[in-house]
Design a protein around this motif. Structure first.
Motif, mmCIF file in Angstrom:
data_model
loop_
_atom_site.group_PDB
_atom_site.id
_atom_site.type_symbol
_atom_site.label_atom_id
_atom_site.label_comp_id
_atom_site.label_asym_id
_atom_site.label_seq_id
_atom_site.Cartn_x
_atom_site.Cartn_y
_atom_site.Cartn_z
ATOM 1 N N LEU A 9 0.819 -1.207 0.000
ATOM 2 C CA LEU A 9 0.000 0.000 0.000
ATOM 3 C C LEU A 9 0.858 1.264 0.000
ATOM 4 O O LEU A 9 0.487 2.272 -0.604
ATOM 5 N N SER A 13 0.691 4.103 -2.797
ATOM 6 C CA SER A 13 0.474 5.495 -2.425
ATOM 7 C C SER A 13 1.503 6.405 -3.084
ATOM 8 O O SER A 13 1.150 7.472 -3.620
ATOM 9 N N ALA A 31 -6.387 8.254 -4.787
ATOM 10 C CA ALA A 31 -5.759 6.966 -4.467
ATOM 11 C C ALA A 31 -4.557 7.151 -3.550
ATOM 12 O O ALA A 31 -4.337 6.354 -2.634
ATOM 13 N N THR A 35 -4.714 5.274 0.035
ATOM 14 C CA THR A 35 -3.745 4.192 0.276
ATOM 15 C C THR A 35 -2.631 4.624 1.218
ATOM 16 O O THR A 35 -2.079 3.800 1.940
ATOM 17 N N ALA A 39 -1.803 2.492 4.398
ATOM 18 C CA ALA A 39 -0.454 1.954 4.552
ATOM 19 C C ALA A 39 0.144 2.320 5.903
ATOM 20 O O ALA A 39 0.757 1.475 6.567
#
Length: 92
Positions: A9, A13, A31, A35, A39
């Motif tokens: 993740l 990112s 996104a 993410t 994460a």
């Protein structure tokens, strides 16, 4: 020896944050932010087995910076240029 794995993740990112500034402004920005937060939580909960907090943080910064610049740009367009249009209509 126990090697630390990089969070997938966090990588997503970072890549999405870069894409948010280049090829996919809206989708990449959203996104990167989502993410990035996911994460960082995943890395904290991993108990030291996952790495990549820096990448997640850079993805978050790129995402949120894009949001701030977009909002400031929209404010400029609507307030400043709208004010100019209003002033021009009143002055004539």
């Amino acid at each position: 020896m126990n090697e630390r794995k990089t969070s997938t993740l966090a990588i997503i990112s970072l890549v999405a944050g870069i894409c948010g500034w280049t090829v996919l402004p809206l989708l990449g920005t959203i996104a990167a932010i989502i993410t990035g937060h996911m994460a960082r939580g995943e890395i904290r909960r991993s108990g030291g087995t996952l790495d990549g907090d820096g990448m997640a943080m850079i993805g978050l910064v790129l995402g949120w910076l894009q949001v701030v610049i977009t909002v400031l740009g929209l404010l400029f367009i609507f307030l400043f240029l709208g004010g100019l249009a209003w002033f021009a209509s009143v002055a004539s």
